[in-house]
Design a protein around this motif. Structure first.
Motif, PDB file in Angstrom:
ATOM      1  N   TYR A  83      43.787  38.843  42.705  1.00 44.41           N
ATOM      2  CA  TYR A  83      43.234  40.193  42.837  1.00 44.41           C
ATOM      3  C   TYR A  83      42.731  40.295  44.271  1.00 44.41           C
ATOM      4  CZ  TYR A  83      39.818  44.000  42.343  1.00 44.41           C
ATOM      5  OH  TYR A  83      39.075  45.144  42.527  1.00 44.41           O
ATOM      6  N   GLY A  84      43.449  41.055  45.086  1.00 45.96           N
ATOM      7  CA  GLY A  84      43.290  40.975  46.527  1.00 45.96           C
ATOM      8  C   GLY A  84      42.293  41.924  47.147  1.00 45.96           C
ATOM      9  N   VAL A  85      41.251  42.304  46.414  1.00 44.22           N
ATOM     10  CA  VAL A  85      40.165  43.123  46.960  1.00 44.22           C
ATOM     11  C   VAL A  85      38.867  42.380  46.692  1.00 44.22           C
ATOM     12  CG1 VAL A  85      38.942  45.326  46.792  1.00 44.22           C
ATOM     13  CG2 VAL A  85      41.432  45.270  46.586  1.00 44.22           C
ATOM     14  N   GLY A  86      37.985  42.350  47.677  1.00 41.90           N
ATOM     15  CA  GLY A  86      36.729  41.630  47.523  1.00 41.90           C
ATOM     16  C   GLY A  86      36.048  41.956  46.200  1.00 41.90           C
ATOM     17  N   ILE A  87      35.597  40.917  45.504  1.00 40.80           N
ATOM     18  CA  ILE A  87      35.102  41.093  44.144  1.00 40.80           C
ATOM     19  C   ILE A  87      33.726  41.778  44.122  1.00 40.80           C
ATOM     20  CG2 ILE A  87      33.978  38.823  44.007  1.00 40.80           C
ATOM     21  CD1 ILE A  87      35.979  40.638  41.220  1.00 40.80           C
ATOM     22  N   ALA A  88      33.599  42.737  43.218  1.00 33.90           N
ATOM     23  CA  ALA A  88      32.297  43.305  42.874  1.00 33.90           C
ATOM     24  C   ALA A  88      31.819  42.587  41.621  1.00 33.90           C
ATOM     25  CB  ALA A  88      32.417  44.800  42.601  1.00 33.90           C
ATOM     26  N   PRO A  89      30.570  42.108  41.582  1.00 29.97           N
ATOM     27  CA  PRO A  89      30.122  41.326  40.426  1.00 29.97           C
ATOM     28  C   PRO A  89      30.352  42.021  39.087  1.00 29.97           C
ATOM     29  CG  PRO A  89      28.551  41.109  42.211  1.00 29.97           C
ATOM     30  CD  PRO A  89      29.558  42.129  42.657  1.00 29.97           C
ATOM     31  N   ALA A  90      30.247  43.354  39.043  1.00 32.46           N
ATOM     32  CA  ALA A  90      30.423  44.073  37.783  1.00 32.46           C
ATOM     33  C   ALA A  90      31.849  43.967  37.239  1.00 32.46           C
ATOM     34  CB  ALA A  90      30.045  45.542  37.965  1.00 32.46           C
ATOM     35  N   LYS A  91      32.801  43.548  38.082  1.00 32.31           N
ATOM     36  CA  LYS A  91      34.192  43.432  37.638  1.00 32.31           C
ATOM     37  C   LYS A  91      34.514  42.059  37.052  1.00 32.31           C
ATOM     38  CE  LYS A  91      35.893  46.846  40.964  1.00 32.31           C
ATOM     39  NZ  LYS A  91      36.786  47.114  42.111  1.00 32.31           N
ATOM     40  N   LEU A  92      33.592  41.133  37.136  1.00 36.31           N
ATOM     41  CA  LEU A  92      33.878  39.774  36.673  1.00 36.31           C
ATOM     42  C   LEU A  92      34.201  39.698  35.181  1.00 36.31           C
ATOM     43  CD1 LEU A  92      31.338  37.811  38.877  1.00 36.31           C
ATOM     44  CD2 LEU A  92      33.833  37.637  38.963  1.00 36.31           C
ATOM     45  N   PRO A  93      33.567  40.481  34.309  1.00 37.43           N
ATOM     46  CA  PRO A  93      33.991  40.433  32.900  1.00 37.43           C
ATOM     47  C   PRO A  93      35.454  40.827  32.690  1.00 37.43           C
ATOM     48  CG  PRO A  93      31.796  41.371  33.066  1.00 37.43           C
ATOM     49  CD  PRO A  93      32.317  41.248  34.466  1.00 37.43           C
ATOM     50  N   ARG A  94      35.953  41.797  33.445  1.00 38.49           N
ATOM     51  CA  ARG A  94      37.373  42.158  33.335  1.00 38.49           C
ATOM     52  C   ARG A  94      38.258  41.023  33.839  1.00 38.49           C
ATOM     53  NH1 ARG A  94      38.706  47.973  35.779  1.00 38.49           N
ATOM     54  NH2 ARG A  94      40.772  47.576  34.851  1.00 38.49           N
ATOM     55  N   VAL A  95      37.844  40.392  34.926  1.00 38.35           N
ATOM     56  CA  VAL A  95      38.583  39.234  35.428  1.00 38.35           C
ATOM     57  C   VAL A  95      38.633  38.151  34.353  1.00 38.35           C
ATOM     58  CG1 VAL A  95      38.544  37.365  37.130  1.00 38.35           C
ATOM     59  CG2 VAL A  95      38.059  39.716  37.848  1.00 38.35           C
ATOM     60  N   ALA A  96      37.493  37.905  33.723  1.00 38.37           N
ATOM     61  CA  ALA A  96      37.424  36.868  32.696  1.00 38.37           C
ATOM     62  C   ALA A  96      38.339  37.193  31.521  1.00 38.37           C
ATOM     63  CB  ALA A  96      35.985  36.710  32.211  1.00 38.37           C
ATOM     64  N   ALA A  97      38.403  38.462  31.134  1.00 38.49           N
ATOM     65  CA  ALA A  97      39.257  38.845  30.012  1.00 38.49           C
ATOM     66  C   ALA A  97      40.730  38.624  30.333  1.00 38.49           C
ATOM     67  CB  ALA A  97      39.005  40.307  29.646  1.00 38.49           C
ATOM     68  N   ILE A  98      41.133  38.934  31.564  1.00 36.53           N
ATOM     69  CA  ILE A  98      42.525  38.703  31.973  1.00 36.53           C
ATOM     70  C   ILE A  98      42.827  37.215  31.967  1.00 36.53           C
ATOM     71  CG2 ILE A  98      44.172  38.945  33.880  1.00 36.53           C
ATOM     72  CD1 ILE A  98      42.519  41.513  34.657  1.00 36.53           C
ATOM     73  N   ARG A  99      41.904  36.432  32.489  1.00 34.75           N
ATOM     74  CA  ARG A  99      42.105  34.982  32.533  1.00 34.75           C
ATOM     75  C   ARG A  99      42.139  34.391  31.122  1.00 34.75           C
ATOM     76  NH1 ARG A  99      41.731  31.916  36.521  1.00 34.75           N
ATOM     77  NH2 ARG A  99      40.403  30.371  35.486  1.00 34.75           N
ATOM     78  N   ALA A 100      41.341  34.924  30.219  1.00 36.12           N
ATOM     79  CA  ALA A 100      41.310  34.414  28.849  1.00 36.12           C
ATOM     80  C   ALA A 100      42.628  34.647  28.139  1.00 36.12           C
ATOM     81  CB  ALA A 100      40.169  35.067  28.070  1.00 36.12           C
ATOM     82  N   GLY A 101      43.404  35.620  28.620  1.00 37.75           N
ATOM     83  CA  GLY A 101      44.705  35.894  28.031  1.00 37.75           C
ATOM     84  C   GLY A 101      45.811  34.979  28.527  1.00 37.75           C
ATOM     85  N   GLY A 102      45.475  34.036  29.399  1.00 45.31           N
ATOM     86  CA  GLY A 102      46.467  33.062  29.850  1.00 45.31           C
ATOM     87  C   GLY A 102      46.994  33.267  31.250  1.00 45.31           C
ATOM     88  N   THR A 103      46.408  34.208  31.991  1.00 43.68           N
ATOM     89  CA  THR A 103      46.844  34.444  33.371  1.00 43.68           C
ATOM     90  C   THR A 103      45.893  33.769  34.349  1.00 43.68           C
ATOM     91  OG1 THR A 103      47.925  36.538  32.876  1.00 43.68           O
ATOM     92  CG2 THR A 103      47.184  36.222  35.137  1.00 43.68           C
ATOM     93  N   ASP A 104      46.446  33.023  35.271  1.00 44.91           N
ATOM     94  CA  ASP A 104      45.659  32.394  36.329  1.00 44.91           C
ATOM     95  C   ASP A 104      45.398  33.446  37.400  1.00 44.91           C
ATOM     96  OD1 ASP A 104      44.413  30.687  38.086  1.00 44.91           O
ATOM     97  OD2 ASP A 104      46.280  29.794  38.812  1.00 44.91           O
ATOM     98  N   LEU A 105      44.340  34.210  37.211  1.00 44.68           N
ATOM     99  CA  LEU A 105      43.971  35.272  38.146  1.00 44.68           C
ATOM    100  C   LEU A 105      42.881  34.758  39.072  1.00 44.68           C
ATOM    101  CD1 LEU A 105      44.180  38.258  39.058  1.00 44.68           C
ATOM    102  CD2 LEU A 105      42.360  38.772  37.396  1.00 44.68           C
ATOM    103  N   ALA A 106      43.186  34.695  40.366  1.00 48.02           N
ATOM    104  CA  ALA A 106      42.208  34.301  41.378  1.00 48.02           C
ATOM    105  C   ALA A 106      41.600  35.543  42.002  1.00 48.02           C
ATOM    106  CB  ALA A 106      42.879  33.446  42.454  1.00 48.02           C
TER     107      ALA A 106
END
Length: 379
Positions: A83-106
């Protein structure tokens, strides 16, 4: 019965599949020759069908610019993304949900404040989310200065102490978009490479890992000559091209794979105008070529085969009306385009123009509509 250009509702977005495939293969071959892998940026395409042509495998790698894109491509089976835009802390739960589905999202970041938020998330969730530190190649936008080893190390330590994974560094040479000369573009690519390697070396000297050294923009990817020390290159608009990239020299006009199909709806003959049903809502307000040597107005007007009419531009645009006229100083004449005639308009900025549409009408090698490929928008 298959649709033809003549039966499509206008304005609509066309995609020349043969040009798309040729553009994708040209970039792949160039970077393979330099010994690095390509991580296509899908922010322009926003389409799984296009992504599968651009990526080296159905699972990636890829980079995206929105979490909406990350969710969409993950649902389509892409498993290696940044995810190529600087992370906003409020977006981390969405990142976690994508990663929990089996995608290696950095994710990426460039500050100690962000690093501490990510570390807190990693501690609380148990998810060792991978992070790349954004480094500033040229003062264009975001990032840590490549020679600021203290800040790089502080960010890296904050991440690893909290249980996050420091994956490496990433850079974007945004100032390359202002260049045109091939030698200057090659120099920008080398500056980007040196900045990336400098930052990576600083992390390693501090005892921190840096397995990934990622650089990229379409101009620097196209004109890079040496990528020693780089592990991957990111680029996106090269797939479809646009008039701005043609002005930079990254693509040729005849490589541009996207166009807007429009219909002539009137004339103002005394003013030398042809009016079409594609205004700035269909083409975007992007006027990036106005700062280049050749100003392409709101787009270059072509016939149905995709051949540009000499000196014919969308010279001005209202919300739903495009004003087609000859380029200032042209000695030519307007083509005979009666009401109901169709034209194709090459865009200034493929990302901005594409954002107006939810699908591509895909053209085969004979200029026929062979498929409709969905595309997404939003954040």
């Amino acid at each position: 019965m298959a649709e033809t250009l003549e039966t499509l509702a206008t304005p609509c977005l066309l995609l020349d599949e043969a040009r798309l495939r040729a553009n994708a293969e040209r970039m792949r071959a160039h970077l393979a020759g330099l010994g690095v892998r390509l991580r296509p940026h899908l922010k322009t395409a926003k389409s799984l069908d296009v992504a599968r042509i651009a990526m080296t495998s159905p699972e990636g790698p890829a980079i995206v610019s929105t979490l909406r894109e990350a969710e969409y491509f993950a649902a389509g089976g892409v498993r290696d993304m940044i995810y190529g835009v600087g992370i906003a802390p409020a977006k981390l739960p969405r990142v976690a949900a994508i990663r929990a589905g089996g995608t290696d999202l950095a994710i990426i970041l460039d500050s100690l404040e962000q690093a501490r938020a990510v570390a807190a998330h990693a501690r609380a969730s148990g998810d060792a989310v991978p992070v790349l530190i954004e480094v500033d190649a040229d003062g264009h936008r975001s990032g840590v200065a490549p020679h600021d080893g203290d800040t790089l190390a502080a960010i890296g330590r904050a991440l690893t102490a909290g249980g996050a994974t420091l994956r490496g560094v990433m850079l974007h040479a945004g100032d390359s978009y202002a260049l045109r000369d091939p030698e200057a573009l090659a120099a920008a690519a080398e500056n980007e490479r040196v900045a990336a390697v400098t930052a990576a070396d600083a992390l390693r000297a501090a005892g921190l890992p840096c397995p990934v050294v990622s650089v990229g923009s379409t101009p620097t990817a196209r004109f890079a000559r040496d990528l020693t020390g780089i592990t991957e290159v990111r680029a996106g608009v090269y797939m479809v091209g646009d008039l701005f990239q043609a002005g930079v020299g990254s693509v040729a006009v005849e490589d541009i794979a996207v166009s807007v199909l429009a219909t002539v709806i009137g004339h103002q003959r005394a003013k030398g105008w042809i009016i079409v049903d594609a205004g700035w809502m269909a083409l975007s307000r992007d006027r990036g070529t106005a700062r280049q040597a050749v100003d392409q107005g709101y787009g270059l007007v072509c016939d149905l085969a995709g051949r540009p009419y000499p000196d014919l531009l969308v010279a001005d645009a209202n919300q739903e009306h495009g004003i087609v006229a000859l380029r200032a100083g042209s000695g030519g004449g307007l083509p005979d385009l009666p009401v109901g005639a169709q034209v194709r308009i090459l865009p200034n900025h493929a990302c901005a123009t594409g954002a107006q549409y939810d699908r591509y009408h895909v053209l085969d090698g004979e200029g026929r509509v062979s498929a409709v490929w969905p595309r997404i928008n939003g954040w």
